[in-house]
Design an enzyme around this catalytic site. Structure first.
Site, mmCIF file in Angstrom:
data_model
loop_
_atom_site.group_PDB
_atom_site.id
_atom_site.type_symbol
_atom_site.label_atom_id
_atom_site.label_comp_id
_atom_site.label_asym_id
_atom_site.label_seq_id
_atom_site.Cartn_x
_atom_site.Cartn_y
_atom_site.Cartn_z
ATOM 1 N N GLU A 70 60.467 109.402 68.827
ATOM 2 C CA GLU A 70 59.400 110.205 69.458
ATOM 3 C C GLU A 70 58.052 109.540 69.235
ATOM 4 O OE1 GLU A 70 56.235 112.576 70.411
ATOM 5 O OE2 GLU A 70 56.609 112.108 68.308
ATOM 6 N N ASP A 88 62.594 110.641 63.903
ATOM 7 C CA ASP A 88 62.030 109.394 63.378
ATOM 8 C C ASP A 88 60.852 109.599 62.428
ATOM 9 O OD1 ASP A 88 60.814 110.328 65.778
ATOM 10 O OD2 ASP A 88 59.891 108.381 66.147
HETATM 11 NI NI NI Z 1 55.568 114.396 65.482
#
Ligand code: NI
Length: 395
Positions: free
Chosen positions: A139, A81
């Site tokens: 994440e 991401d």
């Molecule tokens: Ni990172």
């Protein structure tokens, strides 16, 4: 075998650059990595992996089955991401999605994962167990690892490897640390309820704003007097809101923050400690309160054996001068910790710093990566996976 790995890495180097740049110019936010996931799935499918899409919402799992009779699995995790940042770096492959940017290097992580997968697939050898690549979403919001685990990606996993780019380490170098690499991060919300009144007659009211400032101050002072100074704790109140008008005493204030710590004992103490402080201050001034304390991710704990395995591989592949032992852990957080909470794992830092220009930090709109890091990353990852299987089969 190392020379084979290096030869394949050299051969795929132009493709690796192309992959990284493609992902960099098409960043997607946490939980919305549809194009990135489809792209990654396409690359691993074309080299013969068994691929499952939409695992952990937008994640991808790619497996290279082993030939042995063991059901053991080695997992390799990379996150995909990007961040809601307007990119200010001037690159020919700058972000095409306005307001989104790969400012944390997850484009490099995905490219390294794909490169290592390409190398292992092409190596002319059979592993005793399955190598499972996890292309993880979200994440940055600390949700993705949880989603992946809920979808069963940890089944039969014996060990897990991961990486994160690091701009203060030179490209081509690898940073390693056994034990704690990152901190436990918890979310904190404190609500303080007073009683509204006229701004000119404070004695007839209970001023929630003034009490909130006492809470913040007392918490910060108390850290240094109550908690073991050898076990660091950082508490940051990042938001404070309350009040309706300049001449009206506020009846309610909301504080939110993040709490970082490294030591499990002190981590356990924190909720009670906060409760005591808030209760004491509120009681002294006649206010009521609520606290929501939410542990988010634990500390990434790097397994010593696996960390030394990666160190040996990086040293053999890159040379002794390219290994850096990291002296101190970071108080940043990383949801890779949710995997290492369950099984042994290690995350290494991939140096991406330029030797001759400003290296902006992670999450900065001008963050850039020295792409010479890509080969060091794929070779270290692929050789570590190879050596893991060699060790497991007793070679
Ligand atoms: Ni990172």
């Amino acid at each position: 075998m190392l020379s084979d790995i290096k030869a394949i890495a050299d051969k795929i180097a132009p493709r690796l650059l192309e992959i990284r740049r493609h992902i960099h110019s098409h960043p997607e936010l946490s939980g919305q990595e549809y194009q990135t996931a489809a792209y990654a799935a396409g690359v691993v499918s074309s080299c013969g992996f068994h691929v499952q899409e939409m695992v952990g919402k937008t994640g991808v799992v790619a497996e290279l089955p082993g030939s042995g009779d063991t059901s053991k699995v080695l997992a390799i995790r990379t996150d995909m991401d990007a961040l809601p940042i307007v990119e200010k770096a001037e690159l020919p492959f700058t972000s095409k999605n306005l307001g989104m940017m790969h400012a944390c290097g997850h484009d490099v992580h995905t490219a390294v994962g794909l490169g290592a997968a390409m190398i292992l697939a092409e190596l002319d050898c059979q592993f005793p167990g399955t190598t499972r690549f996890l292309f993880q979403p979200a994440e940055e919001t600390a949700q993705g690892a949880k989603w992946m685990i809920e979808d069963g990606v940890m089944q039969d996993v014996e060990a897990i490897l991961g990486l994160h780019v690091f701009p203060s380490i030179r490209a081509g170098h690898i940073g390693l640390r056994q034990g704690a690499l990152t901190a436990a991060a918890d979310d904190l919300e404190i609500l303080i309820y007073g009683e509204s009144g006229h701004g000119a007659r404070p004695h007839e009211a209970v001023d929630a704003i003034w009490i909130a400032t006492q809470v913040v101050t007392t918490l910060q002072q108390s850290i240094s007097r109550t908690l073991n100074p050898l076990h660091p704790v950082v508490l940051t109140i990042g938001q404070i809101s309350g009040g309706r008008a300049p001449n009206v005493i506020a009846d309610q204030v909301r504080l939110t923050g993040t709490v970082r710590s490294l030591h499990p004992d002190v981590h356990q103490q924190i909720p009670d400690w906060i409760d005591k402080i808030v209760a004491g201050v509120c009681q002294a001034h006649g206010a009521r309160y609520d606290i929501n304390y939410q542990p988010r991710v634990p500390s990434v704990m790097n397994d010593p054996v696996l960390t030394h395995l990666v160190a040996d591989c990086a040293q053999a592949a890159l040379g002794e001068d390219y290994i850096e032992w990291i002296a101190e852990p970071s108080l940043g957080a990383e949801d890779f910790a949710l995997y290492t909470e369950k099984i042994p794992g290690t995350m290494f830092r991939l140096g991406v710093g330029f030797p001759d220009k400003t290296n902006y930090p992670l999450h900065h709109p001008q963050f850039e990566v020295d792409e010479r890091s890509l080969l060091a990353g794929v070779v270290t990852m692929a050789y570590s996976a190879y050596q893991f299987w060699q060790k497991l089969s007793g070679h």
